[in-house]
Design a protein around this motif. Structure first.
Motif, short mmCIF file in Angstrom:
data_model
loop_
_atom_site.label_atom_id
_atom_site.label_comp_id
_atom_site.label_asym_id
_atom_site.label_seq_id
_atom_site.Cartn_x
_atom_site.Cartn_y
_atom_site.Cartn_z
N GLU A 13 2.34 1.88 -3.31
CA GLU A 13 1.29 2.38 -4.22
C GLU A 13 1.03 3.86 -3.99
O GLU A 13 0.90 4.64 -4.92
N MET A 14 0.93 4.25 -2.73
CA MET A 14 0.64 5.66 -2.42
C MET A 14 1.78 6.54 -2.91
O MET A 14 1.57 7.66 -3.35
N GLN A 15 3.00 6.04 -2.81
CA GLN A 15 4.13 6.83 -3.25
C GLN A 15 4.13 7.05 -4.76
O GLN A 15 4.63 8.06 -5.24
N LEU A 39 0.84 -1.20 0.00
CA LEU A 39 0.00 0.00 0.00
C LEU A 39 0.87 1.25 0.00
O LEU A 39 0.60 2.20 -0.72
N GLU A 40 1.91 1.23 0.81
CA GLU A 40 2.75 2.41 0.90
C GLU A 40 3.44 2.70 -0.43
O GLU A 40 3.52 3.84 -0.87
N LEU A 61 1.53 7.57 -6.57
CA LEU A 61 0.34 8.35 -6.98
C LEU A 61 0.70 9.51 -7.91
O LEU A 61 0.04 9.73 -8.92
#
Lengths: 198, 198
Positions: free
Chosen positions: B26-28, B23-24, B30
């Motif tokens: 993926e967020m990075q 998840l982290e 964005l």
């Protein structure tokens, strides 16, 4: 048969609309929930915006680098394993940089955060972390210590900042809790296997 | 029996950590995804921050009230029912106010948005809406028209603003798509009934 499909589609669409309306109401109440849980009302939480430019007042970039370094030193060295482990998948230097760049930008300094990472999108970007009320309080405890141990932060600014952090911590918690609840596919459809919705 | 429970707990914990790490990452990504999809690189998207204060340059509050009113008039009168219906659960006046308060604050004016609603939390607050690439393009089309039909917005600022809006639209889309994918409880656990996770 076609009429039946139409009815099903209409009913499903109505259900989806209903869910969207609910979600929107929930999102609107985030701020109220954050105030209630944190005990900090909106005016106090955003007093950081009332004053003169806090970024300049507190001495600029170096103060915020010091604050975030001091804070994450405490977090990564925490005796409480359950809290430390929330962060152990993240790089400490990156965590420090993300935080001070956000604070610098939010408190009236150059928009370092957005230039590198885009919108803060606070709730979404905290989603990977396992947040709880207990974790919020531990985070705030370390931040209070870091504020007390960083030069150039006067007492009035300290109070403003901790109010902002306290309100924000519970705002994130409210946002993440809502999301997890609302997106649980079984919530509105007991008895239906949720995977058929996807 | 106890040893078995320990093993299960450890394995579940490791799986949770793995998911958090994913998840982290993926967020990075964005911001990169937003640039790729929108065709606007970060520098151009956040050129709104480079210039002099855009809020003042464009004439202050009234310009932004006019812009958002013009924009939502177009949205709520759109001939395309699929697009109009995205907004039909929301109050038009509130949509206008949310937008111009956010813009005023983001472009260097008073922090109207945060004083009333807290952090923008853009991705989370757009979650109730059914966003698609097609909807993003239609939104941007109306915004371009609104920019072209609002007084006091010079051509350079128009380009800066539409770049910011374009990048932001795809940033939201990337954020929301990620969230929906990652939170599908069956994603990482085929064969396990997801409700046992809650």
């Amino acid at each position: 048969m076609e009429a039946r499909i139409d009815r099903v589609t209409l009913r499903e669409r109505e259900r989806e609309r209903e869910r969207e309306r609910e979600l929107e109401k929930e999102m609107q109440s985030l701020q109220e929930k954050a105030s209630e849980w944190s005990g900090v009302d909106t005016g106090d939480a955003f007093a950081i915006d009332d004053d003169t430019n806090l970024f300049q007042k507190l001495g600029g970039l170096q103060t915020f680098i010091n604050l975030s370094t001091n804070f994450y030193n405490r977090v990564y060295d925490d005796d409480e394993e359950w809290f430390r482990s929330i962060f152990d998948k993240s790089d400490k230097d990156k965590a420090i940089q993300n935080q001070y760049e956000f604070l610098v930008q939010r408190l009236g300094g150059p928009p370092l955060y957005s230039q590198r990472r885009g919108h803060p999108a606070l709730i979404a970007r905290h989603r990977p972390f396992h947040l709880t009320h207990k974790a919020a309080e531990r985070w705030l405890h370390h931040m209070q210590q870091a504020l007390d141990n960083t030069s150039h932060i006067d007492d009035d600014s300290k109070i403003m900042l901790i109010n902002f952090f306290r309100h924000t911590a519970y705002f994130l918690l409210a946002g993440i809790e809502q999301k997890n609840q609302s997106l649980h596919p079984c919530k509105d459809a007991p008895g239906r296997h949720p995977c058929t919705n996807f």
